[in-house]
Design a protein around this motif. Structure first.
Motif, PDB file in Angstrom:
ATOM      1  N   ARG A   1       0.809  -1.216   0.000  1.00 37.93           N
ATOM      2  CA  ARG A   1       0.000   0.000   0.000  1.00 37.93           C
ATOM      3  C   ARG A   1       0.842   1.265   0.000  1.00 37.93           C
ATOM      4  O   ARG A   1       0.304   2.356   0.007  1.00 37.93           O
ATOM      5  CB  ARG A   1      -0.918   0.010   1.231  1.00 37.93           C
ATOM      6  CG  ARG A   1      -1.951  -1.101   1.230  1.00 37.93           C
ATOM      7  CD  ARG A   1      -2.706  -1.083   2.546  1.00 37.93           C
ATOM      8  NE  ARG A   1      -3.748  -2.096   2.557  1.00 37.93           N
ATOM      9  CZ  ARG A   1      -5.032  -1.851   2.335  1.00 37.93           C
ATOM     10  NH1 ARG A   1      -5.415  -0.633   2.076  1.00 37.93           N
ATOM     11  NH2 ARG A   1      -5.920  -2.817   2.371  1.00 37.93           N
TER      12      ARG A   1
ATOM     13  N   ASP B   1     -11.035  -4.445   4.574  1.00 40.37           N
ATOM     14  CA  ASP B   1      -9.878  -3.585   4.839  1.00 40.37           C
ATOM     15  C   ASP B   1      -8.919  -4.276   5.812  1.00 40.37           C
ATOM     16  O   ASP B   1      -9.329  -5.073   6.662  1.00 40.37           O
ATOM     17  CB  ASP B   1     -10.333  -2.254   5.447  1.00 40.37           C
ATOM     18  CG  ASP B   1     -10.964  -1.338   4.420  1.00 40.37           C
ATOM     19  OD1 ASP B   1     -10.698  -1.530   3.226  1.00 40.37           O
ATOM     20  OD2 ASP B   1     -11.740  -0.448   4.816  1.00 40.37           O
TER      21      ASP B   1
ATOM     22  N   HIS C   1      -4.279  -1.265   9.402  1.00 39.37           N
ATOM     23  CA  HIS C   1      -4.280   0.141   9.001  1.00 39.37           C
ATOM     24  C   HIS C   1      -5.392   0.934   9.676  1.00 39.37           C
ATOM     25  O   HIS C   1      -5.713   2.045   9.227  1.00 39.37           O
ATOM     26  CB  HIS C   1      -4.410   0.245   7.475  1.00 39.37           C
ATOM     27  CG  HIS C   1      -3.242  -0.342   6.744  1.00 39.37           C
ATOM     28  ND1 HIS C   1      -2.016   0.264   6.694  1.00 39.37           N
ATOM     29  CD2 HIS C   1      -3.114  -1.504   6.064  1.00 39.37           C
ATOM     30  CE1 HIS C   1      -1.170  -0.487   5.998  1.00 39.37           C
ATOM     31  NE2 HIS C   1      -1.812  -1.568   5.609  1.00 39.37           N
TER      32      HIS C   1
ATOM     33  N   THR D   1     -10.106   3.657   8.912  1.00 37.53           N
ATOM     34  CA  THR D   1      -8.849   3.117   8.391  1.00 37.53           C
ATOM     35  C   THR D   1      -8.107   4.203   7.635  1.00 37.53           C
ATOM     36  O   THR D   1      -8.719   5.100   7.040  1.00 37.53           O
ATOM     37  CB  THR D   1      -9.105   1.907   7.471  1.00 37.53           C
ATOM     38  OG1 THR D   1      -7.849   1.349   7.061  1.00 37.53           O
ATOM     39  CG2 THR D   1      -9.890   2.303   6.231  1.00 37.53           C
ATOM     40  N   ARG D   2      -6.801   4.141   7.691  1.00 36.45           N
ATOM     41  CA  ARG D   2      -5.964   5.111   6.996  1.00 36.45           C
ATOM     42  C   ARG D   2      -5.448   4.492   5.704  1.00 36.45           C
ATOM     43  O   ARG D   2      -4.895   3.399   5.711  1.00 36.45           O
ATOM     44  CB  ARG D   2      -4.790   5.539   7.877  1.00 36.45           C
ATOM     45  CG  ARG D   2      -3.884   6.597   7.241  1.00 36.45           C
ATOM     46  CD  ARG D   2      -2.818   7.059   8.212  1.00 36.45           C
ATOM     47  NE  ARG D   2      -3.384   7.828   9.306  1.00 36.45           N
ATOM     48  CZ  ARG D   2      -3.671   9.119   9.234  1.00 36.45           C
ATOM     49  NH1 ARG D   2      -3.444   9.795   8.117  1.00 36.45           N
ATOM     50  NH2 ARG D   2      -4.172   9.751  10.274  1.00 36.45           N
ATOM     51  N   THR D   3      -5.647   5.197   4.609  1.00 36.08           N
ATOM     52  CA  THR D   3      -5.138   4.720   3.324  1.00 36.08           C
ATOM     53  C   THR D   3      -3.767   5.334   3.058  1.00 36.08           C
ATOM     54  O   THR D   3      -3.419   6.385   3.603  1.00 36.08           O
ATOM     55  CB  THR D   3      -6.098   5.095   2.183  1.00 36.08           C
ATOM     56  OG1 THR D   3      -6.254   6.521   2.148  1.00 36.08           O
ATOM     57  CG2 THR D   3      -7.472   4.457   2.386  1.00 36.08           C
ATOM     58  N   HIS D   4      -2.996   4.671   2.218  1.00 40.37           N
ATOM     59  CA  HIS D   4      -1.627   5.104   1.928  1.00 40.37           C
ATOM     60  C   HIS D   4      -1.403   5.082   0.420  1.00 40.37           C
ATOM     61  O   HIS D   4      -2.123   4.419  -0.326  1.00 40.37           O
ATOM     62  CB  HIS D   4      -0.601   4.177   2.591  1.00 40.37           C
ATOM     63  CG  HIS D   4      -0.690   4.154   4.082  1.00 40.37           C
ATOM     64  ND1 HIS D   4      -1.678   3.464   4.769  1.00 40.37           N
ATOM     65  CD2 HIS D   4       0.086   4.744   5.035  1.00 40.37           C
ATOM     66  CE1 HIS D   4      -1.509   3.619   6.065  1.00 40.37           C
ATOM     67  NE2 HIS D   4      -0.450   4.394   6.253  1.00 40.37           N
ATOM     68  N   HIS D   5      -0.415   5.834   0.014  1.00 38.01           N
ATOM     69  CA  HIS D   5       0.031   5.768  -1.376  1.00 38.01           C
ATOM     70  C   HIS D   5       1.541   5.623  -1.392  1.00 38.01           C
ATOM     71  O   HIS D   5       2.218   5.861  -0.392  1.00 38.01           O
ATOM     72  CB  HIS D   5      -0.418   7.003  -2.169  1.00 38.01           C
ATOM     73  CG  HIS D   5       0.147   8.299  -1.659  1.00 38.01           C
ATOM     74  ND1 HIS D   5       1.409   8.736  -1.951  1.00 38.01           N
ATOM     75  CD2 HIS D   5      -0.397   9.244  -0.852  1.00 38.01           C
ATOM     76  CE1 HIS D   5       1.631   9.891  -1.362  1.00 38.01           C
ATOM     77  NE2 HIS D   5       0.540  10.230  -0.692  1.00 38.01           N
TER      78      HIS D   5
END
Length: 285
Positions: free
Chosen positions: A32, A46, A50, A64-68
């Motif tokens: 991620r 999910d 995270h 939830t925390r998303t990432h790039h």
């Protein structure tokens, strides 16, 4: 806001999962990434690792925390809402068509993990938003576009301010290697616009959406009534025959020779026709 679904139509998922690393073998991205992107409500499927503890504790609902990944693609959308853009003879104004195209492109960029900012120029102080990622950032961009356009329509009719000032503001929001997309008809850009554009292109990538109304490309023969802001009225002689105007293609070819790619946006075509154009433009950002 409604264009976000149209923006993703027809985009192949595989194009968004390829690693952008140098080399002769194309591989899929794994994981991620490590850069925080956005916080949203947790949904089934999910990764529990995270979960954002702070947001969960504050709201009482799982977040939830998303990432790039660490490859940073920052794009600033420059919308020309100057008085000359508030004109149109088919479907809508040139300024509205410019906003539609930029919104489509912006939704594509944030959907691919990029960051989007905005500079909306009009008579008076421009609107500026620094590039940010996630749907919340693009929602702010669409709201700023709508507000800036309403302010442009409400402002008294004056001469167009120079485009060079808007390019300067937009370039200041971008890191080296960032992307600037200008949506404009390039009417009365000002004497400093061309030199500044060439100079800015040495640090950032510049793409051009040249907005074109049907009346500009081929003016049917006839007499056209017009009214000026001071109340004066008159008739414009359109000539005896339709006179095509090839200036849009000539200008795009001239910019392409200087390394500034662009495309023509026909106002009468509408967002359905703009979507594949913005997909093509997004591929070179």
């Amino acid at each position: 806001m409604g264009l976000r679904h149209l923006a993703r139509r027809g985009s192949a998922p595989v194009t968004r999962t390829l690693a952008g690393l140098p080399g002769g073998i194309v591989t899929r991205r794994r994981g991620r990434g490590s850069e925080p992107d956005d916080v949203r409500l947790w949904s089934e499927g999910d990764d529990m690792r995270h979960i954002d503890r702070n947001a969960t504790a504050r709201t009482g609902q799982l977040h939830t925390r998303t990432h790039h990944d660490e490859r940073d693609r920052a794009v600033v959308l420059l919308a020309d809402f100057r008085p000359s853009m508030l004109f149109g003879t088919r479907r809508t104004l040139r300024s509205v068509a410019a906003a539609e195209a930029l919104a489509l492109l912006g939704w594509r960029v944030v959907g691919d993990g990029g960051r989007v900012g905005l500079v909306a120029g009009r008579a008076g102080e421009p609107t500026a938003l620094r590039p940010a990622g996630g749907e919340r950032a693009m929602t702010a961009v669409t709201g700023a576009l709508a507000l800036a356009h309403a302010q442009a329509l409400a402002a008294p009719d004056t001469a167009d301010p120079p485009l060079a000032d808007l390019v300067t503001v937009a370039a200041s929001l971008l890191p080296s290697g960032g992307h600037l997309v200008i949506a404009s008809a390039l009417d009365a850009p000002g004497p400093d616009f061309e030199p500044l554009l060439t100079l800015a292109a040495e640090r950032i990538a510049i793409r051009l959406i040249l907005v074109s109304d049907a009346f500009e490309r081929a003016r049917p023969a006839g007499l056209y009534p017009f009214a000026l802001p001071d109340g004066r009225r008159g008739l414009l002689d359109g000539g005896r025959r339709a006179r095509p105007n090839p200036s849009a293609e000539e200008r795009l070819a001239d910019y392409a020779r200087r390394g500034i790619a662009g495309l023509r946006l026909d106002v009468e075509a509408g967002p359905e026709a703009y979507a594949p154009l913005m997909e093509r433009l997004d591929a070179v950002l």
